[in-house]
Write a protein that holds these residues in place. Structure first.
Motif, PDB file in Angstrom:
ATOM      1  N   TYR A 181      25.151 130.128  46.850  1.00 59.71           N
ATOM      2  CA  TYR A 181      23.900 130.805  47.232  1.00 59.71           C
ATOM      3  C   TYR A 181      23.389 131.720  46.113  1.00 59.71           C
ATOM      4  O   TYR A 181      22.191 131.908  45.985  1.00 59.71           O
ATOM      5  N   VAL A 182      24.312 132.299  45.346  1.00 55.19           N
ATOM      6  CA  VAL A 182      23.870 133.284  44.359  1.00 55.19           C
ATOM      7  C   VAL A 182      23.847 132.737  42.928  1.00 55.19           C
ATOM      8  O   VAL A 182      23.253 133.349  42.048  1.00 55.19           O
ATOM      9  N   ARG A 183      24.479 131.604  42.693  1.00 55.01           N
ATOM     10  CA  ARG A 183      24.472 131.038  41.336  1.00 55.01           C
ATOM     11  C   ARG A 183      23.787 129.682  41.312  1.00 55.01           C
ATOM     12  O   ARG A 183      23.668 129.077  40.246  1.00 55.01           O
ATOM     13  N   GLY A 184      23.379 129.188  42.479  1.00 56.13           N
ATOM     14  CA  GLY A 184      22.555 127.988  42.519  1.00 56.13           C
ATOM     15  C   GLY A 184      23.354 126.704  42.356  1.00 56.13           C
ATOM     16  O   GLY A 184      24.576 126.684  42.386  1.00 56.13           O
ATOM     17  N   ALA A 185      22.597 125.618  42.161  1.00 58.70           N
ATOM     18  CA  ALA A 185      23.203 124.290  42.080  1.00 58.70           C
ATOM     19  C   ALA A 185      23.893 124.105  40.725  1.00 58.70           C
ATOM     20  O   ALA A 185      23.568 124.767  39.747  1.00 58.70           O
TER      21      ALA A 185
END
Ligand code: SF4
Length: 458
Positions: A181-185
């Motif tokens: 959620y906080v560092r993305g894909a």
């Protein structure tokens, strides 16, 4: 959990503006802080080592556990006092907590800038836009950003071991984890830029690089101009290992569901790829692993361990363990203790489960293991860890390891410390050696955390 403060001396040029960067959390965050410094330097910023000297205070944050976030709120109160004393000081929050809390952080009176992990290139612009007295935020996550073209300005202390981020983000969605959620894909960085960075480090005297990713085994770079050209992690490891036999190569973190045999065979082929695998197990119970969405079972994990031992008999294995995850029974806990003994980890990072807002576990599974039970189970895990790490080190008595010297031992300038290929800390009499040397050391004594020996000339 580490807490690293920058240690580079402030520039002598009084005309430069000073930035203080405080970094929490994993090694990837430390590497991100180095990227941030590299972005700021051309804009007139030089690193300092005290908030009292800083024009710009940056705090690179971690959200993985609640206590990590609580420490950062505490630091913000200190920064608020500093801003009261010295008008014009700017405070910026970077990293995972910035991404998770966004405006909630911006509302803190100490905070001027909130920048998520994919918006560091925008920092000079965000700082410049503060001139009107307002606040600035950019927490947009990117599908492409890997900072591939940026050479991080190194902040490490020893000048021997350094870290290279090879990918960003994570696609795994473990139910307890806030990282996706906080560092993305997940995005893989161009291998040519990784090799170039490793070559530069070697040219500057570094003798060890650690390739970093949340799940290095799923590294997969596809050339955007020629999609048939692909590089997987085994190939990347080989490319870095080929730079020079005197450059050690490490990597972290491996995922038990993804670690392929090709990585093990590549490790076996190159003596300079260190014989150590960090293979987080998290729990020894299939029921808990399924609830965590780890996508492996106890049996398939142990099969991976057996394959590592078959291909790399001298390889050490370390792990991560969470105690007291939602619904964990006493039997589940005993299965964790038993897998620890079965694998014989030489070290482990051990934590009590800490619920993170908005994760699948927080939304769907009650955090129902009482705090005192979590704490008692963690103590038992730590006790078993002490036993098995001592047993692992005792097996090394009488063996000879090539040690890369990293510095003096904590106790004496007459002793040096470094690590073996297996990532074990080795202490020995200094003789005429210096940081960056390779020394063959015969192990004579040990503690659970350290091997102690003397140099032998082969
Ligand atoms: S693999 Fe799981 S625990 Fe690791 S970063 Fe990704 S989601 Fe989090």
């Amino acid at each position: 959990m580490t807490n690293k403060y920058c240690s580079v001396k402030p520039a002598l040029n009084a005309g430069l503006r000073q930035v203080f960067i405080e970094t929490y959390g994993c090694q990837m965050n430390v590497n991100d802080s180095e990227v941030v410094l590299s972005i700021l330097q051309p804009h007139g910023y030089s690193l300092c080592n005290s908030i009292k000297e800083a024009d710009l205070i940056l705090i690179n944050t971690c959200s993985i556990r609640d206590n990590a976030e609580q420490r950062i709120w505490g630091r913000l109160d200190i920064f608020r006092l500093e801003k009261k004393k010295r008008k014009g000081v700017v405070v910026g929050i970077l990293g995972c907590m910035a991404e998770r809390l966004k405006e909630d952080l911006l509302n803190h009176t100490a905070v001027d800038i909130v920048a998520g992990p994919d918006s560091y290139r925008e920092l000079p612009q965000l700082i410049a836009s503060l001139t009107g007295g307002g606040k600035q935020i950019n927490t947009i996550l990117s599908q492409e950003e890997t900072y591939a073209d940026i050479s991080p300005v190194r902040m490490d202390k020893n000048g021997v071991s350094s870290y290279i981020s090879i990918m960003r983000g994570c696609n795994n969605m473990c139910t307890y984890c806030v990282v996706p959620y906080v560092r993305g894909a997940e995005r893989s960085r161009d291998p040519k830029s990784i090799v170039k960075e490793a070559e530069e480090l070697f040219g500057n005297g570094y003798r060890e690089v650690t390739l970093l990713g949340q799940n290095v085994d799923s590294y997969n770079w596809v050339n955007p101009e020629n999609p048939t050209e692909k590089t997987d992690f085994a190939r990347l490891l080989e490319m870095v290992a080929l730079i020079d036999p005197k450059l050690r190569v490490r990597f972290s973190t491996s995922h038990p569901k993804d670690m392929g045999d090709s990585v093990l065979y590549t490790m076996a082929m190159y003596p300079n790829i260190c014989k150590h695998v960090h293979l987080p197990v998290q729990s020894g119970s299939d029921a808990v692993l399924a609830k965590m969405n780890r996508k492996y079972t106890r049996e398939s994990y142990l099969r991976r361990v057996a394959k590592i031992r078959e291909v790399l008999p001298d390889c050490s294995i370390s792990t991560d363990i969470i105690t007291g995850f939602c619904g964990e029974s006493e039997e589940d806990h005993l299965e964790t203790l038993s897998i620890m003994r079965e694998v014989g980890y030489y070290t482990a990072y051990m934590f009590q489960y800490s619920e993170r807002p908005n994760t699948k576990a927080a939304r769907h599974y009650p955090d129902d293991v009482p705090a005192e039970v979590k704490s008692r189970r963690l103590s038992e895990v730590i006790q078993v860890h002490g036993e098995i790490s001592l047993a692992s080190n005792q097996k090394d008595l009488g063996k000879v390891f090539e040690v890369l010297v990293e510095g003096y031992s904590k106790r004496s300038k007459a002793e040096l410390t470094g690590r073996s290929s297996q990532n074990k800390v080795v202490v020995f009499p200094a003789g005429n050696h210096k940081v960056g040397d390779y020394v063959n050391v015969k192990i004579e004594r040990c503690t659970p955390a350290t091997l102690i020996g003397t140099e032998i000339i082969k």
